[in-house]
Write an enzyme that holds these catalytic residues in place. Structure first.
Site, short mmCIF file in Angstrom:
data_model
loop_
_atom_site.label_atom_id
_atom_site.label_comp_id
_atom_site.label_asym_id
_atom_site.label_seq_id
_atom_site.Cartn_x
_atom_site.Cartn_y
_atom_site.Cartn_z
N HIS A 194 16.60 -20.80 39.71
CA HIS A 194 17.64 -20.10 38.96
C HIS A 194 17.71 -20.48 37.49
CE1 HIS A 194 20.07 -18.84 42.70
NE2 HIS A 194 19.21 -17.92 42.32
N ARG A 301 9.95 -7.06 44.27
CA ARG A 301 10.07 -7.99 45.41
C ARG A 301 11.54 -8.04 45.84
NH1 ARG A 301 6.00 -11.29 42.30
NH2 ARG A 301 4.33 -11.85 43.74
N ARG A 335 9.04 -2.80 47.31
CA ARG A 335 8.45 -3.41 48.50
C ARG A 335 9.56 -3.78 49.48
NH1 ARG A 335 4.86 -8.82 48.34
NH2 ARG A 335 6.88 -9.80 47.98
N GLU A 436 -3.26 -7.45 52.12
CA GLU A 436 -3.20 -8.88 51.80
C GLU A 436 -3.60 -9.75 52.99
OE1 GLU A 436 0.74 -9.95 50.51
OE2 GLU A 436 1.72 -8.68 51.99
N ASN A 459 -2.64 -12.87 46.21
CA ASN A 459 -2.08 -14.20 46.48
C ASN A 459 -2.24 -14.54 47.96
OD1 ASN A 459 -1.24 -13.87 43.87
ND2 ASN A 459 0.90 -13.46 44.38
N ASP A 460 -1.82 -13.60 48.81
CA ASP A 460 -1.96 -13.85 50.24
C ASP A 460 -3.38 -13.60 50.72
OD1 ASP A 460 0.48 -14.84 51.29
OD2 ASP A 460 1.41 -12.91 50.84
N ARG A 470 -1.25 -21.41 50.24
CA ARG A 470 -1.12 -21.17 48.80
C ARG A 470 -0.11 -22.08 48.11
NH1 ARG A 470 1.66 -15.12 48.70
NH2 ARG A 470 2.79 -15.62 46.81
N CYS A 507 -1.53 -6.25 42.80
CA CYS A 507 -0.27 -6.81 42.30
C CYS A 507 -0.17 -8.31 42.48
CB CYS A 507 0.92 -6.10 42.94
SG CYS A 507 0.99 -6.31 44.72
C1 PEP Z 1 0.50 -11.19 47.01
O1 PEP Z 1 0.46 -11.73 48.12
O2 PEP Z 1 -0.48 -11.13 46.23
C2 PEP Z 1 1.75 -10.59 46.52
C3 PEP Z 1 1.81 -9.90 45.39
O3 PEP Z 1 2.86 -10.80 47.24
P1 PEP Z 1 3.70 -12.16 47.22
O4 PEP Z 1 3.14 -13.04 46.13
O5 PEP Z 1 5.10 -11.76 47.00
O6 PEP Z 1 3.42 -12.71 48.60
MG MG Z 2 2.02 -11.38 49.57
#
Ligand code: PEP
Ligand code: MG
Length: 587
Positions: A194, A301, A335, A436, A459-460, A470, A507
């Site tokens: 925050h 998100r 999302r 993902e 990312n995932d 991660r 993304c």
């Molecule tokens: C991802 O997994 O790349 C993604 C954009 O979603 P998050 O980072 O919110 O899991």
């Molecule tokens: Mg993700």
């Protein structure tokens, strides 16, 4: 001179005098209490809870009119936490069970809650432990006031000062902002906590996450805070001060230069139009997204809205939040919730069993399909907000087509309900999915046939493909977006979209890193969604690249069997003379 390293948030560089606060997380020794005094402890606890809520409410009324609205939201969320019956109940239970003071019981309960948050795999959710700690520290301080052991707070003008704290609560941050602090640094907090969000919205330079190092900053010392590098320099010498001034001018120059391309079309030298979108978590990020020149939101998100509160947001509240973003940015991909497993909407307060591998457990779409009421409420709000602009609905973590079929059936039912209830909505919202999970990427052809659009969540995807958590620092060195398996899956997904004429965006963080822009362009990506702060850097690379020139590097990099060599190839690709259309494809 001492150099401390944390996470830079907010904006710019500030130099000022250290104002070391007394807002450190309050600790107390383990205090055993005579049995007949326990009821008094509980009465004091009740009074402290009441006063804390009152103080927070009062601070809420003092938030300046033009302050970002999330400041008020943070304060309201903290009031809800203070008034949460489970917080009181569990603390009272500890008082009686352990025969301890209310302060000690609060500390025990805080530590238990923090352990739960720390076990969460999602960085954002883990950062919520700071809120628990902040709220409990405030109650604790009230208890000390009631017991006559209070500390003093300041009322002085802080415009010359850098506030130095172990931790700042949102309420503290509001107070210090009203006192015009120049910057702040804290031990606790992450880039997405925050205080970090507040620093960004208030455009105050700040460094958070100094992990206990603030103790090296004496009250009254000269301190420099660089929010770009995350550096805090205590008692900088002449030379360092000159260097900071130079850096400040350089950041300013780069920023001004980038602003110049804000309104230009995002188009490559060989005329490929590239869509650059923003990732947002809260409606308050609309301004930053607009300032960056983003042509919409590629990832909203929404789980952010559900966190740190006693109850899930109502349909009405969700609708208002989504509508606000849609009206401001027009093209918005919302999302659906990416929560679940150990990530409970109640912030873990009624936490049950923790999954052994939460990242592989009931999260995202799996969680939504198991919580039909919550899912339907969110979908209703999305379809209603979709009346105000181009809205797409995106489903996270799909791993098979049956899940997708269930989602579509739920959307159809929700649209039907809204129609019967005569509530204005858009029943033709495109339904897309995040690619993902490796299973989805490998079968991207099948997903492309059933989805209206695809969005690659690197990312995932990297986490699951390379089997590396991660958020686990220990395996961070293995997190490699250039791994041939990852690039193969990304390329395969882009190709699947092209084959079935479905838009594909990316993304994950890879889209925010301009080092990968050319490679992704070469792989065929045409839609990037990213942190708005990085958008203009990516745009600059887009505008000085030619797809024709970079495409030759792609298979060379994907097929390269040595990780260092892959990096070298990427550097080589990024070094091609940006304006030279005739530069040879990789030899
Ligand atoms: C991802 O997994 O790349 C993604 C954009 O979603 P998050 O980072 O919110 O899991
Ligand atoms: Mg993700």
């Amino acid at each position: 001179m001492i150099l401390l390293q944390g996470s830079g948030v907010g904006a710019g560089i500030a130099i000022g005098t250290a104002f070391v606060t007394d807002t450190a997380a309050v600790e107390s020794s383990f205090e055993v209490i005579e049995h007949d005094r326990l009821t008094t402890e509980v009465e004091l606890l009740d009074l402290a809870l009441k006063r804390t809520a009152e103080t927070l409410r009062k601070t809420r009324t003092e938030v300046p009119e033009d302050a970002p609205h999330e400041i008020a939201a943070f304060l309201e969320a903290h009031v809800l936490m203070v008034e949460d019956e489970t917080l009181r109940e569990e603390t009272v239970n500890i008082v009686y069970r352990e025969s301890v003071s209310a302060e000690t019981a609060l500390m025990i309960h805080r530590d238990d809650l923090i352990k739960v948050f720390e076990s969460m795999e999602d960085e954002y959710l883990r950062s919520k432990k700071d809120d628990v700690s902040q709220v409990i520290s405030q109650i604790h301080r009230q208890l000390l006031v009631l017991k006559g052991e209070d500390d003093k707070r300041t009322e002085q003008d802080l415009s010359e000062y850098i506030v130095v704290a172990h931790e700042l609560t949102p309420a503290d941050t509001v107070s210090f902002t009203n006192l015009k602090m120049r910057a702040f640094v804290t031990d606790l907090g992450s880039r997405i906590s925050h205080v970090a969000i507040l620093a960004r919205s208030l455009k105050i330079p700040a460094v958070v996450g100094l992990h206990g190092e603030v103790r090296h900053i004496p009250h009254g010392a000269l301190v420099a805070v660089d929010s770009h590098t995350g550096q805090v320099i205590v008692n900088p010498d002449e030379q360092t001060l000159e260097e900071l001034t130079r850096r400040h001018q350089e950041y300013d120059r780069q920023h001004q230069q980038l602003l110049a391309i804000r309104h230009l079309n995002s188009i490559t030298l060989d005329e490929h139009e590239i869509t650059l979108l923003a990732n947002v978590e809260l409606p308050s990020e609309i301004d930053t997204a607009l300032e960056s020149g983003a042509s919409g939101v590629g990832l909203y998100r929404t789980e952010y809205l559900f966190m740190n509160r006693a109850q899930s947001p109502s349909e009405e509240e969700q609708y208002e939040s989504y509508r606000q973003v849609v009206q401001a940015l027009d093209n918005v991909t919302i999302r659906t919730l990416d929560l679940g497993a150990d990530k409970q909407v109640d912030g873990g307060r009624r936490q049950g069993k923790v999954a052994t591998n939460p990242a592989l457990g009931v999260r995202a779409v799996r969680f939504c399909l198991r919580s039909p009421d919550m899912f339907r409420t969110q979908l209703r709000a999305i379809l209603r907000a979709a009346v105000y602009g181009n809205v797409q609905c995106m489903i996270p973590m799909l791993s098979n087509l049956e899940e997708l079929a269930q989602v579509k059936a739920t959307v159809a039912r929700v649209a039907n309900d809204l129609r019967k209830e005569n509530i204005e909505h858009n029943s033709t919202v495109p339904i897309g999915g995040m690619i993902e999970v490796p299973a989805a990427a490998i079968t991207a052809d099948q997903f492309a046939q059933h989805l209206d659009f695809l969005s690659i969540g690197t990312n995932d995807l990297i986490q699951y493909t390379l089997a590396i958590d991660r958020v686990d620092d220990e395996v961070n060195y293995l997190y490699d977006p250039l791994h041939p398996s990852v690039l193969t899956l990304v390329k395969h997904t882009i190709d699947a979209g092209r084959k079935f004429d479905k838009p594909v965006s990316l993304c994950g963080e890879m889209a925010s890193d301009s080092n990968y822009t050319r490679l992704l362009l070469g792989m065929g990506l045409r839609i990037f969604s990213m942190d708005p702060a990085t958008l203009l850097e990516v745009k600059q690379v887009v505008m000085s690249s030619s797809v024709e020139q970079v495409v030759g590097y792609v298979s060379e990099i994907i097929n390269c069997q040595n990780s260092l060599k892959r990096l070298e190839l990427l550097e080589q690709l990024n070094r091609i003379d940006l304006t030279d259309r005739s530069a040879k494809a990789f030899a």
